[in-house]
Design a protein around this motif. Structure first.
Motif, PDB file in Angstrom:
ATOM      1  N   ASP A 326       1.182  -1.224  -0.130  1.00 17.89           N
ATOM      2  CA  ASP A 326       0.304   0.199  -0.037  1.00 17.89           C
ATOM      3  C   ASP A 326       0.699   1.476  -0.241  1.00 17.89           C
ATOM      4  N   ARG A 327       1.914   1.218  -0.187  1.00 21.22           N
ATOM      5  CA  ARG A 327       3.600   2.605  -0.309  1.00 21.22           C
ATOM      6  C   ARG A 327       3.687   2.049  -1.090  1.00 21.22           C
ATOM      7  N   VAL A 328       3.391   1.416  -3.141  1.00 22.73           N
ATOM      8  CA  VAL A 328       3.896   1.420  -3.484  1.00 22.73           C
ATOM      9  C   VAL A 328       2.309   1.922  -4.973  1.00 22.73           C
ATOM     10  N   HIS A 329       3.181   2.774  -6.554  1.00 22.27           N
ATOM     11  CA  HIS A 329       2.137   2.797  -7.301  1.00 22.27           C
ATOM     12  C   HIS A 329       2.273   2.432  -8.328  1.00 22.27           C
ATOM     13  N   ALA A 330       1.457   1.815  -9.214  1.00 23.09           N
ATOM     14  CA  ALA A 330       2.130   0.643  -9.908  1.00 23.09           C
ATOM     15  C   ALA A 330       2.144   1.887 -11.986  1.00 23.09           C
ATOM     16  N   ALA A 331       2.733   1.462 -12.827  1.00 18.41           N
ATOM     17  CA  ALA A 331       2.126   2.000 -14.309  1.00 18.41           C
ATOM     18  C   ALA A 331       2.816   0.716 -15.003  1.00 18.41           C
ATOM     19  N   VAL A 332       1.102   1.281 -15.781  1.00 20.41           N
ATOM     20  CA  VAL A 332       1.270   0.454 -16.778  1.00 20.41           C
ATOM     21  C   VAL A 332       1.315   0.486 -17.763  1.00 20.41           C
ATOM     22  N   ALA A 333       2.336  -0.042 -19.156  1.00 15.97           N
ATOM     23  CA  ALA A 333       1.933   0.443 -20.798  1.00 15.97           C
ATOM     24  C   ALA A 333       2.481  -0.623 -21.746  1.00 15.97           C
ATOM     25  N   PRO A 334       2.476   0.329 -22.423  1.00 19.03           N
ATOM     26  CA  PRO A 334       2.726  -1.354 -23.807  1.00 19.03           C
ATOM     27  C   PRO A 334       3.733  -0.398 -24.278  1.00 19.03           C
ATOM     28  N   LEU A 335       4.469  -1.444 -25.253  1.00 23.32           N
ATOM     29  CA  LEU A 335       5.811  -1.214 -25.697  1.00 23.32           C
ATOM     30  C   LEU A 335       5.923  -2.156 -26.792  1.00 23.32           C
ATOM     31  N   ASP A 336       6.433  -1.764 -27.927  1.00 25.09           N
ATOM     32  CA  ASP A 336       6.597  -2.945 -29.556  1.00 25.09           C
ATOM     33  C   ASP A 336       7.784  -3.085 -28.800  1.00 25.09           C
ATOM     34  N   ALA A 337       8.030  -4.367 -29.195  1.00 25.35           N
ATOM     35  CA  ALA A 337       9.047  -5.461 -28.761  1.00 25.35           C
ATOM     36  C   ALA A 337       9.624  -5.751 -30.658  1.00 25.35           C
ATOM     37  N   GLY A 338       8.236  -5.357 -31.618  1.00 22.34           N
ATOM     38  CA  GLY A 338       9.094  -6.201 -32.636  1.00 22.34           C
ATOM     39  C   GLY A 338       8.437  -7.145 -33.327  1.00 22.34           C
ATOM     40  N   GLU A 339       8.335  -8.570 -32.181  1.00 21.19           N
ATOM     41  CA  GLU A 339       7.792  -9.476 -32.848  1.00 21.19           C
ATOM     42  C   GLU A 339       6.570  -9.633 -32.250  1.00 21.19           C
ATOM     43  N   HIS A 340       6.461  -9.353 -30.820  1.00 21.34           N
ATOM     44  CA  HIS A 340       5.348  -9.187 -30.198  1.00 21.34           C
ATOM     45  C   HIS A 340       5.263  -7.577 -29.254  1.00 21.34           C
ATOM     46  N   ILE A 341       4.583  -7.630 -28.565  1.00 19.42           N
ATOM     47  CA  ILE A 341       4.322  -6.799 -27.642  1.00 19.42           C
ATOM     48  C   ILE A 341       4.666  -6.929 -25.831  1.00 19.42           C
ATOM     49  N   VAL A 342       5.322  -6.116 -25.167  1.00 19.35           N
ATOM     50  CA  VAL A 342       5.175  -6.316 -23.739  1.00 19.35           C
ATOM     51  C   VAL A 342       4.164  -4.897 -23.424  1.00 19.35           C
ATOM     52  N   LEU A 343       4.033  -5.911 -22.736  1.00 17.24           N
ATOM     53  CA  LEU A 343       3.734  -5.405 -21.193  1.00 17.24           C
ATOM     54  C   LEU A 343       4.574  -4.728 -19.697  1.00 17.24           C
ATOM     55  N   ARG A 344       5.130  -3.272 -19.813  1.00 17.98           N
ATOM     56  CA  ARG A 344       5.705  -3.543 -18.746  1.00 17.98           C
ATOM     57  C   ARG A 344       5.414  -2.340 -17.637  1.00 17.98           C
ATOM     58  N   VAL A 345       5.463  -3.164 -16.419  1.00 14.83           N
ATOM     59  CA  VAL A 345       5.015  -2.916 -15.469  1.00 14.83           C
ATOM     60  C   VAL A 345       6.421  -2.213 -14.643  1.00 14.83           C
ATOM     61  N   ASN A 346       6.397  -0.498 -13.950  1.00 12.32           N
ATOM     62  CA  ASN A 346       7.227   0.062 -13.314  1.00 12.32           C
ATOM     63  C   ASN A 346       6.015   0.727 -11.737  1.00 12.32           C
ATOM     64  N   LEU A 347       7.408   0.267 -10.913  1.00 13.21           N
ATOM     65  CA  LEU A 347       6.950   0.285  -9.296  1.00 13.21           C
ATOM     66  C   LEU A 347       7.403   1.549  -8.919  1.00 13.21           C
ATOM     67  N   TYR A 348       6.678   1.739  -8.187  1.00  9.91           N
ATOM     68  CA  TYR A 348       7.074   3.872  -7.496  1.00  9.91           C
ATOM     69  C   TYR A 348       6.698   3.625  -5.894  1.00  9.91           C
ATOM     70  N   ALA A 349       7.835   3.940  -5.186  1.00  9.37           N
ATOM     71  CA  ALA A 349       7.185   4.824  -4.053  1.00  9.37           C
ATOM     72  C   ALA A 349       6.434   5.761  -4.297  1.00  9.37           C
ATOM     73  N   LEU A 350       5.749   6.122  -2.791  1.00  9.08           N
ATOM     74  CA  LEU A 350       4.556   7.358  -3.357  1.00  9.08           C
ATOM     75  C   LEU A 350       5.393   8.222  -2.966  1.00  9.08           C
ATOM     76  N   ASP A 351       6.398   8.618  -2.631  1.00 11.69           N
ATOM     77  CA  ASP A 351       7.019  10.093  -2.892  1.00 11.69           C
ATOM     78  C   ASP A 351       8.022  10.383  -4.270  1.00 11.69           C
ATOM     79  N   GLY A 352       7.384   9.731  -5.761  1.00 15.42           N
ATOM     80  CA  GLY A 352       7.471   9.524  -6.781  1.00 15.42           C
ATOM     81  C   GLY A 352       9.277   8.688  -6.542  1.00 15.42           C
ATOM     82  N   GLY A 353       9.766   9.672  -7.691  1.00 14.62           N
ATOM     83  CA  GLY A 353      11.071   9.557  -7.724  1.00 14.62           C
ATOM     84  C   GLY A 353      11.627   8.217  -8.899  1.00 14.62           C
ATOM     85  N   ARG A 354      12.358   7.546  -9.348  1.00 13.55           N
ATOM     86  CA  ARG A 354      12.773   6.987 -10.592  1.00 13.55           C
ATOM     87  C   ARG A 354      12.062   5.472 -10.101  1.00 13.55           C
TER      88      ARG A 354
END
Length: 409
Positions: A326-354
């Motif tokens: 509950d202290r983590v936010h996720a962002a999901v985005a589709p990325l072109d990987a050529g032969e297929h698509i990948v869905l990437r999930v990035n995990l972030y702390a609530l105070d931002g940052g990389r």
């Protein structure tokens, strides 16, 4: 008066069968025309194109032209996602179904009865310590007989229908090895036994039990494995038990009632399935996915397995960083990987940052991307994350671009 000459035998201008590439292109073009609902020259009305598509698929299945069918799906995959989904759906449904006629001696004038036999799978997720052992499965004959006879009283099959369950839990590699024409032959073998009311030779079904392959687990390791129960259901085509109402509201209610009966059945038979999967049933936990035709159930199992893999990886990332969900936010985005698509999930702390970490899962080019995104976001929320956003992509430093909060449907 001269006698009429005997006509010469007709000769075909094209005595050779069309090659796989030509057949594949023809099917892909038909699927595209149906998907776009265009009155394209040479294709006729939409209903005519549908009939032509099904007739061609059935013909290729009869002739065991699997290569042409698989190639058609590949051509459609790189042409139009919707056309590919439509074509693959038609091929897979036809491959898992066989229609046959049988003379009925009880019909005074020798009328024929039309039957349909379907191949279905029940996907199972099995949790154990150390993994399943093939030698320990299906050792309880009474449990198997009770399981095989449970479908009719549970309201999953018509009282007038017949079915048979294969005495084996298939792994994914075994299911993958069953081609379209192989499944059709398995349907013929099952139909012969069910219609003759006595066991008939079934070499193709027997050969499909190839033995498990894949991951091995240490004795103290927690294991999650995907297995499938395979069955064949025979019914008359005019059996009202299987008639789905034509209107949308009625159809929804029909499927909901069927799903509720299935859910009740899984609770009833779970102890039997555990007895069939291990000598110690208490050491096994089984989760059922919904019963479906062969390829639909396979896809359902594979999709769920992929989602569980993503969730496991996310959970490991959080544990390694000592982060509460509950202290983590996720962002999901589709990325072109050529032969297929990948869905990437990035995990972030609530105070931002990389991002703290990233997880990727591949998606077929022909998949319904919106549906895949929704399924993944719903699964991530089930972990108890603070929230999930849907993004258009990520910047070089990992920040989501064009992100919007995900709202569950």
């Amino acid at each position: 008066m001269p006698k009429n000459k005997r006509p010469l035998p007709r000769t075909s201008n094209n005595p050779r069968e069309p090659d796989n590439a030509s057949l594949a292109q023809e099917l892909a073009d038909l699927a595209l025309a149906i998907a776009e609902r265009e009155e394209a020259p040479g294709f006729g009305a939409a209903s005519e194109r549908e009939e032509e598509l099904l007739a061609t698929v059935r013909k290729l299945l009869r002739k065991k032209r699997d290569e042409a069918l698989y190639e058609a799906i590949e051509v459609a995959r790189y042409t139009d996602p919707e056309a590919c989904r439509l074509l693959r759906g038609r091929i897979e449904e036809e491959a898992a179904t066989l229609r046959l006629r049988r003379e009925d001696g009880n019909r005074g004038k020798g009328g024929a009865v039309e039957y349909e036999i379907d191949a279905f799978l029940i996907p199972l997720f099995v949790r154990t310590q150390g993994g399943l052992r093939a030698a320990d499965t299906f050792q309880d004959a009474q449990a198997f007989e009770t399981l095989a006879n449970s479908f009719h009283p549970a309201g999953l099959e018509s009282a007038a229908g017949k079915m048979v369950l294969v005495q084996h839990a298939y792994d994914l590699a075994e299911i993958d090895h069953v081609s379209y024409s192989t499944l059709q032959e398995m349907l013929r073998e099952a139909a012969a036994s069910l219609l003759e009311k006595r066991l008939q030779p079934a070499p193709t079904i027997e050969a499909s039990i190839r033995g498990w392959t894949g991951e091995r687990f240490a004795p103290d390791e927690s294991a999650l494995e995907l297995r499938f129960l395979l069955g064949f259901s025979l019914k008359r085509t005019d059996d009202p038990f299987y008639a789905v109402p034509a209107d949308e509201e009625g159809a929804d209610a029909w499927y909901a009632a069927r799903e509720e009966r299935y859910r009740a059945w899984t609770f009833q038979v779970a102890p039997l399935v555990r007895r069939l999967l291990a000598r110690d049933p208490d050491a096994v936990h089984v989760d059922f996915l919904y019963q479906d035709l062969f390829y639909g159930a396979k896809e359902q199992g594979v999709s769920e397995l992929s989602t569980l893999g993503v969730l496991s990886e996310v959970a490991r990332t959080l544990a390694a960083k000592d982060l509460e969900p509950d202290r983590v936010h996720a962002a999901v985005a589709p990325l072109d990987a050529g032969e297929h698509i990948v869905l990437r999930v990035n995990l972030y702390a609530l105070d931002g940052g990389r991002p703290w970490g990233s997880v990727e899962t591949p998606v077929d080019l022909a998949a319904d991307l919106g549906s895949e995104m929704d399924n993944l976001c719903d699964a991530l929320l089930s972990l108890g994350l603070e929230g999930v956003s849907v993004a258009e992509g990520f910047s070089e430093d990992g920040h989501p671009e064009g992100a919007e909060p995900y709202q569950p449907g």
